[in-house]
Design a protein around this motif. Structure first.
Motif, PDB file in Angstrom:
ATOM      1  N   ASN A  28       0.811  -1.231   0.000  1.00 32.82           N
ATOM      2  CA  ASN A  28       0.000   0.000   0.000  1.00 32.82           C
ATOM      3  C   ASN A  28       0.844   1.281   0.000  1.00 32.82           C
ATOM      4  OD1 ASN A  28      -2.586   1.041  -0.246  1.00 32.82           O
ATOM      5  ND2 ASN A  28      -2.762   1.479   1.945  1.00 32.82           N
ATOM      6  N   TRP A  29       2.027   1.190  -0.586  1.00 34.83           N
ATOM      7  CA  TRP A  29       2.834   2.395  -0.773  1.00 34.83           C
ATOM      8  C   TRP A  29       2.466   3.043  -2.106  1.00 34.83           C
ATOM      9  CZ3 TRP A  29       5.057   4.935   2.914  1.00 34.83           C
ATOM     10  CH2 TRP A  29       5.612   4.262   4.021  1.00 34.83           C
ATOM     11  N   GLY A  34       8.014   5.988  -0.071  1.00 34.48           N
ATOM     12  CA  GLY A  34       7.945   4.533   0.090  1.00 34.48           C
ATOM     13  C   GLY A  34       9.258   3.853  -0.217  1.00 34.48           C
ATOM     14  N   PRO A  35       9.331   2.547   0.045  1.00 34.83           N
ATOM     15  CA  PRO A  35      10.602   1.821  -0.076  1.00 34.83           C
ATOM     16  C   PRO A  35      11.117   1.724  -1.509  1.00 34.83           C
ATOM     17  CG  PRO A  35       8.788   0.297   0.404  1.00 34.83           C
ATOM     18  CD  PRO A  35       8.240   1.688   0.540  1.00 34.83           C
ATOM     19  N   LEU A 237       8.625  11.980  -7.274  1.00 29.42           N
ATOM     20  CA  LEU A 237       8.219  10.778  -8.019  1.00 29.42           C
ATOM     21  C   LEU A 237       7.353   9.907  -7.121  1.00 29.42           C
ATOM     22  CD1 LEU A 237       8.735   9.234 -10.771  1.00 29.42           C
ATOM     23  CD2 LEU A 237      10.471   7.941  -9.533  1.00 29.42           C
ATOM     24  N   SER A 238       6.361   9.262  -7.711  1.00 28.79           N
ATOM     25  CA  SER A 238       5.513   8.355  -6.934  1.00 28.79           C
ATOM     26  C   SER A 238       6.231   7.024  -6.696  1.00 28.79           C
ATOM     27  CB  SER A 238       4.192   8.133  -7.679  1.00 28.79           C
ATOM     28  OG  SER A 238       3.917   6.773  -7.805  1.00 28.79           O
ATOM     29  N   ASN A 239       5.929   6.393  -5.576  1.00 30.70           N
ATOM     30  CA  ASN A 239       6.544   5.102  -5.250  1.00 30.70           C
ATOM     31  C   ASN A 239       6.200   4.030  -6.290  1.00 30.70           C
ATOM     32  OD1 ASN A 239       8.035   3.464  -3.131  1.00 30.70           O
ATOM     33  ND2 ASN A 239       6.128   2.285  -3.314  1.00 30.70           N
ATOM     34  N   VAL A 240       4.996   4.126  -6.875  1.00 26.55           N
ATOM     35  CA  VAL A 240       4.574   3.153  -7.899  1.00 26.55           C
ATOM     36  C   VAL A 240       5.443   3.326  -9.154  1.00 26.55           C
ATOM     37  CG1 VAL A 240       2.666   2.341  -9.331  1.00 26.55           C
ATOM     38  CG2 VAL A 240       2.206   3.200  -7.024  1.00 26.55           C
TER      39      VAL A 240
END
Ligand SMILES: *Cc1c(COP(=O)(O)O)cnc(C)c1O
Length: 376
Positions: A28-29, A34-35, A237-240
């Motif tokens: 759910n990142w 996020g990682p 930038l998005s984690n996805v």
């Protein structure tokens, strides 16, 4: 039936992008934190000479933040390659500053060191010191960095390397984007690797990259409530997207190898046509050959539009080279220095399909059509 469309340069996923994106979903990142984002920056740093990296929403936003971090303000002047995509220059205007365009030289098609120095001398004579130099490594080919860095040092004007098209290229063994104060990459859908959309800012200045992360996440000061002492941006930038990028970094060298193979194929197959020439690597210059480009000689009966339209009829996408910025309606009023090299390149040059996911049959089809255009 229409022939299958061949694109100029389309996304080419590897083995693991989907897996990493699924991971991001499972954890759910789905956020600009996020990682995967952290890991992407770490991996990108490893191939960027160990420099500090800030992953951003686009190459354009990376240039914008570099200008801010160099203190470019309203009314300032910034030198910029004229022969480039508009996104190299637009962020100068976002800052209320003025682009000063510099023409190309014909060895690399990139900013000409001689014209660059002429431009600087002229601006200094007018009591204006340009705040930065945006050097573009067009189509993946390195600019003449040794000469350009010498000029940058001589006049004390920092460089932003626009390596949006140059990820995976090297200059005397060093990655492009890592040779000056700042470098930027783009991970847009048409670039050598992609995160669907994204970019990165590179620097050895740890504080500046920290500040870039701060500015790109709305410039929140360290308080429990929302406190602001700077104008922020939503540029992270998005984690996805970073998850896609992690997969893409694993195949970067494969993509470079394939694009170079494509260039070699075109060169081998088309060199029999005497009207066609290619831009060659100088010793120590290693291009990712993001796009394979050709020049069609001035006195050829078949011009670049003839070739482009002949390919288009067969559902093959080719495109003229970048139209120089100093010839663009929006930048016509800007100062520009140099000769007519970039105008010449625009008039006689063509980008050929260069996607690393093209098959040998695709390449065969393209070359056949180009030969046909010259036979008629
Ligand atoms: C693609 C590109 C950019 C902009 O990158 P985005 O990620 O699309 O914002 C900047 N400069 C050059 C030379 C480019 O090709």
């Amino acid at each position: 039936m229409e022939n299958k469309k061949i694109w100029l340069s389309s996304p080419h996923m590897g083995e693991n992008e989907y897996k990493y994106v699924t991971e991001a979903f499972d954890l759910n990142w789905i956020a600009p934190v996020g990682p995967h984002l952290n890991n992407f920056e770490k991996k990108l740093s490893e191939i960027s000479d160990g420099k500090e990296v800030s992953a951003l929403s686009s190459g354009t936003s990376a240039i914008h933040l570099a200008l801010i971090l160099l203190g470019v303000e309203c009314g300032d002047e910034v030198l910029c390659s004229s022969f480039t995509f508009s996104a190299s220059a637009n962020p100068i205007v976002y800052q209320g500053a003025k682009p000063v365009f510099v023409d190309s030289e014909l060895d690399t098609w990139n900013i000409c060191p001689k014209y660059l120095e002429e431009a600087i001398i002229n601006r200094l004579e007018n009591n204006i010191k340009p705040k930065a130099i945006i050097v573009v490594h067009l189509y993946g080919m390195p600019a003449k960095m040794t000469e350009i860095i010498t000029i940058s040092k001589k006049y004390d004007i920092p460089i932003i390397e626009d390596a949006a098209e140059g990820l995976g290229s090297t200059y005397f063994g060093k990655p492009l984007g890592c040779l000056a104060e700042f470098g930027i990459y783009s991970f847009n859908g048409n670039k050598i690797i992609t995160t669907s959309g994204g970019g990165a800012l590179i620097s050895s200045d740890k504080e500046k990259i920290k500040k870039s992360k701060f500015l790109s996440t709305q410039a929140r000061d360290d308080f429990p409530h929302y406190e602001h002492s700077h104008i922020g941006f939503n540029y992270r930038l998005s984690n996805v997207s970073a998850a896609i990028g992690l997969g893409q970094l694993e195949v970067l060298q494969d993509r470079v190898n394939r694009r170079r193979e494509i260039f070699d194929y075109y060169k081998r197959e088309l060199s029999q046509i005497k009207e066609i020439s290619f831009v060659e690597e100088i010793d120590g210059f290693y291009s990712n050959r993001w796009l394979s480009t050709i020049l069609i000689s001035k006195d050829s009966k078949v011009n670049r539009e003839d070739v482009r339209l002949h390919l288009e009829k067969d559902n093959i996408e080719a495109r003229p080279l970048w139209k120089p910025m100093h010839q663009q309606p929006i930048f016509k009023h800007c100062l520009s220095f140099g000769g007519d090299n970039s105008e010449y390149l625009f008039q006689y040059g063509l980008c050929l399909p260069s996607g690393s996911n093209m098959s040998d049959q695709d390449l065969n089809r393209i070359v056949k059509k180009i030969k046909e255009a010259f036979e008629n």
